[in-house]
Design a protein around this motif. Structure first.
Motif, short mmCIF file in Angstrom:
data_model
loop_
_atom_site.label_atom_id
_atom_site.label_comp_id
_atom_site.label_asym_id
_atom_site.label_seq_id
_atom_site.Cartn_x
_atom_site.Cartn_y
_atom_site.Cartn_z
N ARG A 144 29.55 31.22 -43.67
CA ARG A 144 29.07 31.33 -42.12
C ARG A 144 28.25 30.00 -42.12
O ARG A 144 27.20 29.90 -42.70
CB ARG A 144 28.23 32.45 -42.17
CG ARG A 144 27.78 32.61 -40.63
CD ARG A 144 27.30 33.94 -40.55
NE ARG A 144 25.87 33.89 -40.58
CZ ARG A 144 24.93 34.78 -40.12
NH1 ARG A 144 25.38 35.52 -39.16
NH2 ARG A 144 23.79 34.56 -40.30
N GLN A 148 31.52 32.25 -38.41
CA GLN A 148 32.00 32.72 -39.63
C GLN A 148 33.74 32.39 -39.98
O GLN A 148 34.66 32.34 -39.26
CB GLN A 148 32.19 34.49 -39.24
CG GLN A 148 32.50 35.34 -40.43
CD GLN A 148 31.54 35.25 -41.69
OE1 GLN A 148 30.31 35.02 -41.52
NE2 GLN A 148 32.09 34.94 -42.74
N TYR A 191 26.94 30.46 -34.46
CA TYR A 191 27.42 30.71 -35.73
C TYR A 191 28.95 30.49 -35.84
O TYR A 191 29.75 30.83 -34.92
CB TYR A 191 27.18 32.00 -36.17
CG TYR A 191 25.81 32.62 -36.23
CD1 TYR A 191 25.13 33.24 -35.11
CD2 TYR A 191 25.05 32.14 -37.30
CE1 TYR A 191 23.97 33.62 -35.16
CE2 TYR A 191 23.70 32.60 -37.10
CZ TYR A 191 22.93 32.96 -36.16
OH TYR A 191 21.71 33.91 -36.13
#
Length: 123
Positions: free
Chosen positions: A19, A82, A80
């Motif tokens: 991540r 992922q 973010y």
């Protein structure tokens, strides 16, 4: 002015996950469209994912659809990425970027860039 700092890259085996995080400075972060791009050795920088300023709209490069997920937390000024089921071809330097111009996946739309974080996927 927005400053971006990526983190979370590293070395991972194929099939693994990482991540990435991108911390932004500036009080106007929540009004920016945010994107992730990547650049592999000898290749041009390419679009990976984009998220609208509220986070309600996202889009991905065909090569990562169903594999990567972009999200953001405006309260933390952070976006973010992922990354699951990583493959050796995902090896690249990953950059986050910000634009005040609205929702866009083109490299030329982005005003602000981080320094990049290296992701290496071993086979």
């Amino acid at each position: 002015q927005v400053q971006l700092v990526e983190s979370g890259g590293g070395l991972v085996q194929a099939g693994g996950s990482l991540r990435l995080s991108c911390a932004a400075s500036g009080r106007t972060f929540s009004s920016y469209t945010m994107g992730w791009f990547r650049q592999a050795p000898g290749k041009e920088r390419e679009f990976v994912a984009v998220i609208s300023w509220r986070g309600g709209t996202t889009d991905y490069a065909d090569s990562v659809k169903g594999q990567f997920t972009i999200s953001r937390d405006n309260a933390k000024n952070t976006v973010y990425l992922q990354m699951n089921s990583l493959k050796p071809e995902d090896t690249a330097v990953y950059y986050c970027a910000a634009t005040p111009l609205g929702y866009c996946s083109r490299y030329g739309c982005y005003y602000y860039w981080g320094q990049g974080t290296q992701v290496t996927v071993s086979s």
